[in-house]
Write a protein that holds these residues in place. Structure first.
Motif, short mmCIF file in Angstrom:
data_model
loop_
_atom_site.label_atom_id
_atom_site.label_comp_id
_atom_site.label_asym_id
_atom_site.label_seq_id
_atom_site.Cartn_x
_atom_site.Cartn_y
_atom_site.Cartn_z
N GLN A 20 -19.87 47.59 -20.56
CA GLN A 20 -21.13 46.84 -20.49
C GLN A 20 -21.12 45.65 -21.44
OE1 GLN A 20 -23.72 50.14 -21.37
NE2 GLN A 20 -24.10 50.62 -19.21
N ALA A 21 -20.53 45.83 -22.61
CA ALA A 21 -20.44 44.73 -23.57
C ALA A 21 -19.56 43.60 -23.03
CB ALA A 21 -19.90 45.24 -24.91
N VAL A 22 -18.45 43.98 -22.40
CA VAL A 22 -17.56 42.97 -21.81
C VAL A 22 -18.28 42.21 -20.71
CG1 VAL A 22 -15.43 42.61 -20.48
CG2 VAL A 22 -15.46 44.25 -22.37
N ALA A 23 -19.01 42.92 -19.87
CA ALA A 23 -19.72 42.29 -18.75
C ALA A 23 -20.73 41.26 -19.25
CB ALA A 23 -20.42 43.36 -17.90
N GLU A 24 -21.39 41.56 -20.34
CA GLU A 24 -22.41 40.66 -20.88
C GLU A 24 -21.82 39.30 -21.27
OE1 GLU A 24 -24.36 42.60 -24.08
OE2 GLU A 24 -25.26 44.16 -22.82
N GLY A 25 -20.62 39.31 -21.81
CA GLY A 25 -20.05 38.05 -22.29
C GLY A 25 -18.95 37.48 -21.42
N ALA A 26 -18.71 38.09 -20.25
CA ALA A 26 -17.55 37.72 -19.44
C ALA A 26 -17.57 36.26 -18.99
CB ALA A 26 -17.45 38.65 -18.22
N LEU A 27 -18.70 35.77 -18.53
CA LEU A 27 -18.76 34.40 -18.02
C LEU A 27 -18.52 33.38 -19.14
CD1 LEU A 27 -21.69 34.46 -15.44
CD2 LEU A 27 -19.24 34.33 -15.01
N GLN A 28 -19.09 33.62 -20.31
CA GLN A 28 -18.88 32.69 -21.42
C GLN A 28 -17.42 32.69 -21.87
OE1 GLN A 28 -21.27 30.51 -22.77
NE2 GLN A 28 -19.34 29.66 -23.53
N HIS A 29 -16.83 33.87 -21.97
CA HIS A 29 -15.42 33.94 -22.37
C HIS A 29 -14.51 33.35 -21.29
CE1 HIS A 29 -15.78 36.01 -26.19
NE2 HIS A 29 -16.68 36.83 -25.65
N ASP A 30 -14.91 33.47 -20.03
CA ASP A 30 -14.15 32.85 -18.95
C ASP A 30 -14.19 31.32 -19.08
OD1 ASP A 30 -12.85 32.95 -16.17
OD2 ASP A 30 -14.63 31.75 -15.78
N THR A 34 -11.30 32.64 -23.73
CA THR A 34 -11.13 33.37 -24.98
C THR A 34 -11.23 34.88 -24.74
OG1 THR A 34 -13.51 33.12 -25.41
CG2 THR A 34 -12.00 31.54 -26.46
N LEU A 35 -10.59 35.62 -25.60
CA LEU A 35 -10.69 37.08 -25.60
C LEU A 35 -12.02 37.50 -26.22
CD1 LEU A 35 -9.40 39.96 -25.33
CD2 LEU A 35 -8.52 39.62 -27.64
N ASP A 36 -12.63 38.52 -25.68
CA ASP A 36 -13.85 39.09 -26.23
C ASP A 36 -13.48 40.02 -27.39
OD1 ASP A 36 -16.21 40.39 -26.79
OD2 ASP A 36 -16.71 40.85 -24.71
N TRP A 37 -13.39 39.43 -28.58
CA TRP A 37 -12.95 40.20 -29.74
C TRP A 37 -13.95 41.29 -30.12
CZ3 TRP A 37 -8.42 40.79 -31.89
CH2 TRP A 37 -7.46 39.79 -31.78
N ARG A 38 -15.24 41.00 -29.95
CA ARG A 38 -16.24 42.00 -30.33
C ARG A 38 -16.08 43.27 -29.50
NH1 ARG A 38 -22.57 40.49 -30.62
NH2 ARG A 38 -21.76 39.35 -32.42
#
Length: 382
Positions: A20-30, A34-38
């Motif tokens: 769920q955390a990955v999904a929240e930031g996926a578009l911005q990291h795309d 960048t890798l979602d370090w958090r």
């Protein structure tokens, strides 16, 4: 496995938080590539990497299947192939060390992996791609060890990794038995990372070249024995290819939920579009493909554990079908959304990422080559 060898019961459900955390930031990291370090650190803190590692070495004493089941939970929620590809490369390094490393090597690198440091498995070169026999990176003997020179291409995690496995040759051993695996720290003199690639899809999994110029390593950096790398590589590659099936299944599950919701809310010619058989056909195909991909992974891993001679075929099939079904599901998702999907980054990202799965980990054409070669080895049956 006896309970005395386990540090704790593994709760798979906690990894839903990671997805769920990955999904929240996926578009911005795309967008930022960048890798979602958090989310990565959250996964480490929740103990993902500890699952298959023995209690003796700081792990939970679980199995690889249990680790894959937790990856499955993340994949169902995260809606981002790039993050999952980074996970896949990291798991490969962990399996390499735990399965083939010495006690000293495990003690040196595994605790860092468990805490969240990232590793690479670097095999690909411009000279051969998936053809490992054409590898050019060489290790020349010198007093006290070896001197490594060469360049690895399109390496997953290279911009963010601190360590990893690099496959090379030791020419002194002779051409047919010289491929050797070196596990090493990357923050050492002579190792340089190329520019981060700007790819069409899988942009949240940073990739770049790795170049080694007169990098000094010793016997303690060799996994297995000098010249014994090819057999180990094939096992690690087979394991990683199998996981593409469960990754695809999880992503398709997410797409199916989105497509079903859209088909129930969208009206056309006075009816929900879900009432039309051609929409039902797409939705049911997505559901069936998820079931197929997920089960292919677990069957392949079962055969891999048993040493079945057809394991390579099963693992390549999981990789091939995962990529094919993921692409078809992404196309169906966009068709169900129509122009709205074509202009929506959350929908179009699936299609861009799916194109990358047909290339990452050996192209789908290479999977067919591997399957055919394995068929020949098994003999032609009447």
């Amino acid at each position: 496995m006896p309970s005395s060898n386990r540090a704790a019961v593994i709760d798979r459900s906690v990894f839903k938080r990671v997805g769920q955390a990955v999904a929240e930031g996926a578009l911005q990291h795309d967008r930022d590539a960048t890798l979602d370090w958090r989310s990565w650190q959250l996964m480490a803190d929740l103990g993902m990497w500890k699952i298959p590692v023995s209690v003796e070495h700081g792990g939970l004493g679980g199995t690889w299947i249990e680790c894959v089941e937790c990856l499955d939970v993340v994949a169902r929620e995260c809606r981002d192939l790039g993050f999952l590809i980074t996970v896949l490369g990291h798991i490969g390094s962990l399996r390499l060390l735990c399965g083939y490393g010495t006690a000293q090597q495990i003690q040196r690198w595994v605790p860092r992996l468990l805490k969240g440091e990232i590793a690479v498995t670097a095999m690909t070169e411009s000279s051969g791609g998936s053809d490992l026999s054409r590898m050019q990176m060489s290790a020349v003997r010198q007093e006290g060890g070896y001197r490594l020179n060469g360049r690895k291409k399109h390496i997953t995690n290279a911009p963010v990794a601190t360590m990893g496995m690099l496959a090379g040759r030791i020419p002194d051993l002779g051409l047919k038995k010289d491929i050797t695996l070196f596990f090493m720290d990357l923050k050492v003199p002579g190792v340089s990372v190329g520019a981060k690639e700007s790819n069409l899809g899988i942009r949240t999994s940073p990739t770049a070249d790795l170049e080694l110029s007169n990098v000094v390593v010793d016997e303690g950096n060799i996994i297995g024995a000098p010249g014994a790398g090819l057999g180990i590589l094939y096992e690690i590659i087979s394991f990683e290819r199998a996981l593409y099936g469960v990754i695809a299944a999880g992503l398709i599950d997410g797409m199916t939920d989105t497509a079903l919701a859209r088909s129930l809310e969208r009206q056309a010619f006075g009816r929900q579009i879900a009432a039309y058989q051609y929409i039902q056909g797409r939705l049911t195909e997505m559901k069936m493909s998820s079931l197929i991909c997920r089960n292919l992974t677990y069957v392949a891993l079962e055969h891999l554990a048993e040493g079945d001679p057809e394991t390579s075929i099963l693992c390549s099939t999981a990789k091939y079908q995962g990529a094919e079904y993921l692409t078809k599901a992404a196309e169906s998702l966009m068709q169900i959304h129509g122009h709205g999907g074509y202009s929506d980054p959350a929908v179009s990202k699936y299609l861009r990422d799916a194109a990358g799965m047909k290339i990452a980990g050996g192209t789908n054409d290479i999977q067919r080559v591997n399957i055919f070669n394995q068929m020949l080895k098994g003999g032609v049956r009447p």
